[in-house]
Design an enzyme around this catalytic site. Sequence first.
Site, short mmCIF file in Angstrom:
data_model
loop_
_atom_site.label_atom_id
_atom_site.label_comp_id
_atom_site.label_asym_id
_atom_site.label_seq_id
_atom_site.Cartn_x
_atom_site.Cartn_y
_atom_site.Cartn_z
N ASP A 12 -20.04 26.97 -14.18
CA ASP A 12 -19.77 27.88 -13.06
C ASP A 12 -19.84 27.07 -11.77
O ASP A 12 -20.79 26.33 -11.53
CB ASP A 12 -20.83 29.00 -13.06
CG ASP A 12 -20.46 30.12 -12.09
OD1 ASP A 12 -20.15 31.22 -12.56
OD2 ASP A 12 -20.47 29.88 -10.86
N ASP A 112 -13.87 30.88 -11.37
CA ASP A 112 -14.67 29.65 -11.24
C ASP A 112 -15.59 29.42 -12.42
O ASP A 112 -16.55 28.68 -12.32
CB ASP A 112 -15.47 29.67 -9.93
CG ASP A 112 -16.73 30.51 -10.03
OD1 ASP A 112 -16.72 31.51 -10.78
OD2 ASP A 112 -17.72 30.15 -9.37
N GLU A 113 -15.32 30.09 -13.56
CA GLU A 113 -16.24 29.89 -14.69
C GLU A 113 -15.53 29.88 -16.03
O GLU A 113 -14.48 30.51 -16.20
CB GLU A 113 -17.34 30.96 -14.69
CG GLU A 113 -16.82 32.36 -14.78
CD GLU A 113 -17.93 33.40 -14.90
OE1 GLU A 113 -18.89 33.19 -15.65
OE2 GLU A 113 -17.81 34.44 -14.24
#
Length: 407
Positions: A12, A112-113
């Site tokens: 993340d 974003d992960e």
Amino acid sequence: MTTSRASWMHLDMDCFFAAVEIKLNPALLGKPVLVGGVNPQGRNVSRGVVATASYEARAFGCKSGMPLYQALRLCPDAIVIGGHFKEYIDCSDQVMQICARWAPRVEQIGIDEAFLNFSNTEVLYPDLPDRQLGLKIVAAKIRDDIKKEIGLTASIGLASTKVAAKVGSDFNKPDGFKYIKEGTEKAFLSPLPLRDLPGIGHKMENYFHRLGVKTLGELAAVPIEKIEAWGKFAINLWEAANGADNIWFTARTQVKSISRSETFYKDTPDENAILAMLRKLTEKVGTEAREQGYNGRCVYVSIRDKDFRTVSRQRGLTVPTNLTKEIYDLAEILLHELWDGQIPLRLVGFGLTQLTMPDNKQGETTQLSLFGKEHDKRLELEKRIDQLRLKYGNHSVIPLSLLYLES
Ligand code: TTP
Ligand code: MG
């Protein structure tokens, strides 16, 4: 040798949108920054809400979802900025490509992960001394590549369950790493507040608080009969608090790349052996892509030389494909661009990325019009080879070049 072991990383990015803004304007570095007005899909949301806050702003109590006016009251000097959606998405793509360079499977679950699936990777990283030590090194490499190539920091959790890996990536943020040893998942989660478990929001937390349950350990200790009365969602959370993965964690995931890498038995400068290895890897990736019905838009190759230097290169395909021949042809070009033809190589890696499902009608029409019968015939042939391999084993149909590897 251990086989069939589950190993997951959850990666993340740290204060992602704010970090991208700081990258675009380094004068913001070290200052409290609030990004407002955008959601993780890059769409505008009603004005006045904090999408994310830099860690400097978080020190004042500013956080995602907070009305801007409230955040500014907590931190009057904060700089409000935002809206570079295209740059957020570009950085996200770059991050996912770095993940795909190292992990056999990447399941992106947000901008974003991603979950990185390293299950059963003994064969992929046989040169690393100890399996978990090996994956710790790999996690460090991934974070390092992201730092060097994109200029952003990422946090990673490494565990044998997705739940523990996901909670782990949050544990030492920012720029953090946390390893949760197999068998200690429940103990790791136990002291944490309910909110640290993904899926538990404000309402759910209040609900459990009213029942006197405040930590994940307390949730795990509630007898299952009681939990069942609270419904299916509670069962999922209870299982997660007890350290187990469940369907709730796997349902939202999506495969974004398929890759394989392999270390030579002995470092080699032999072009035939290196190309044979590349052929073997593209065969494996091609077979898996065809089995699962994916086409890829992009191909990458990575090599590691005898001194452990790793370099990689990627390029887009003219049209998305899962044909071994087509992905191999481009992979060979990339390999020759990367390798000087002399230095002995230790490892070769190959990946097919930016996967799209072929039942996307538009994709199919493009392919047919460009490749016509030639492509179809090839696809038919490769699918038949896959079937033969399935029936008679991997060695029943092998290209001649692979014989270099067998000997
Ligand atoms: P997150 O990973 O939840 O948050 P983050 O990366 O900003 O911070 P952390 O270091 O704690 O991981 O979300 C990723 C991005 O998604 C975030 O930078 C901005 C966007 N986002 C929103 O737009 N609205 C929201 O409510 C949240 C939670 C995130
Ligand atoms: Mg994040």
